[in-house]
Design a protein around this motif. Sequence first.
Motif, PDB file in Angstrom:
ATOM      1  N   ARG A   1      -4.393 107.365  11.383  1.00  0.00           N
ATOM      2  CA  ARG A   1      -3.788 106.161  10.757  1.00  0.00           C
ATOM      3  C   ARG A   1      -2.342 106.014  11.273  1.00  0.00           C
ATOM      4  N   ASP A   2      -1.944 106.927  12.318  1.00  0.00           N
ATOM      5  CA  ASP A   2      -0.678 106.433  12.850  1.00  0.00           C
ATOM      6  C   ASP A   2      -0.739 105.610  14.028  1.00  0.00           C
TER       7      ASP A   2
ATOM      8  N   LYS B   1       0.877 100.392  11.272  1.00  0.00           N
ATOM      9  CA  LYS B   1       0.890  99.437  11.981  1.00  0.00           C
ATOM     10  C   LYS B   1       1.812  98.081  11.472  1.00  0.00           C
ATOM     11  N   TYR B   2       1.743  98.046  10.271  1.00  0.00           N
ATOM     12  CA  TYR B   2       2.429  97.119   9.598  1.00  0.00           C
ATOM     13  C   TYR B   2       3.658  97.667   8.790  1.00  0.00           C
TER      14      TYR B   2
ATOM     15  N   GLU C   1      -8.923  92.874   4.718  1.00  0.00           N
ATOM     16  CA  GLU C   1     -10.020  92.576   5.442  1.00  0.00           C
ATOM     17  C   GLU C   1      -9.816  93.367   6.673  1.00  0.00           C
ATOM     18  N   GLU C   2      -8.699  93.363   7.565  1.00  0.00           N
ATOM     19  CA  GLU C   2      -8.681  94.104   8.728  1.00  0.00           C
ATOM     20  C   GLU C   2      -8.812  95.604   8.604  1.00  0.00           C
ATOM     21  N   CYS C   3      -8.342  96.208   7.561  1.00  0.00           N
ATOM     22  CA  CYS C   3      -8.452  97.752   7.470  1.00  0.00           C
ATOM     23  C   CYS C   3      -9.918  97.783   7.152  1.00  0.00           C
ATOM     24  N   ARG C   4     -10.588  97.085   6.297  1.00  0.00           N
ATOM     25  CA  ARG C   4     -11.962  97.429   6.116  1.00  0.00           C
ATOM     26  C   ARG C   4     -12.925  97.279   7.301  1.00  0.00           C
ATOM     27  N   LYS C   5     -12.692  96.244   7.903  1.00  0.00           N
ATOM     28  CA  LYS C   5     -13.222  96.005   9.443  1.00  0.00           C
ATOM     29  C   LYS C   5     -13.124  97.366  10.181  1.00  0.00           C
ATOM     30  N   GLU C   6     -11.734  97.853  10.323  1.00  0.00           N
ATOM     31  CA  GLU C   6     -11.704  98.947  11.081  1.00  0.00           C
ATOM     32  C   GLU C   6     -12.612 100.007  10.673  1.00  0.00           C
TER      33      GLU C   6
END
Length: 297
Positions: free
Chosen positions: A149-150, A252-253, A278-283
Amino acid sequence: MNLLKSIQRNITKQRVINSILKTEQHNNDVINIHRIDKNNVGDFYCAPHHYFDILKEKSLDIFDYKSENKAVREHFIEEISNRSLIIGGGGLLNRGGFTKQMKMFEKLNTKGKKIVLWGIGHNEKSPKTYGKIKEYNINIESFGLVGTRDFSMPGEYLPCVSCMHPIFDQNFDIQNEVGIVFHKDTLKKENITKKYKNFATSSNTTNLEDLIQFIGKSENIITDSYHTMYWAMLMNKKVIAIPNSSKFYDFKYQPTISTFDDALNHLNKGQIYDGLLEECRKENIKFAEKAFNYLNL
């Protein structure tokens, strides 16, 4: 008496680790290992077994190796020796309480064990390390598949899997300009809690539903809880984070970083990141496909 207990506990932990390392290893099905602490909502919900049917009911507390209950310790040895492993999520790296276990997992890779690191990250407590972590206390190349997660660290970037929870699809009406969410350790610090006695407050000891509702009804969130920071950002809140570990500095943010003394001066200055959920779910969906293929699930 406390010293004797500490010595005995260390002996017990080492015996469990030695037993696992001496045992023939297999990869029958899978077990998801993380810190299962129902008094810390972030630790509890940061593991993939909550969100993927193929992993349901397949979890193990990373602290079971030091349990005073012999049956719990034996179960820990049996599960790790027989299963493929998914380790994470949570701040399991660069943290003393998890070092022995993570070093053991690193060694198991040489014995044919299939291991996936899923959304784990560094968690160094010393303030002098904040924003300066350059390496982990394990060699992540020793593992079969790694998502951390880093954002700036080795391994594929993988935000915490708790984003997969359907609770984040709710909408809330704003009721509070400011919501304060304390880490469970901060609740014991009266000098801090008294400072915010006139504000709406919660903590990471509450249940997930109540905490998400509290976040949802607040425009600004001030918190020293990593997962509250993360969840508030997923929910398009303006977040002011009070770091208590290195983990706050490598998302990231980035949120607005402050202190409890100065946080109120940063109200409404936090940045909102549209599309983050949505971005985190996609990853995580993308990583899950690779992980399940690797583990032959």
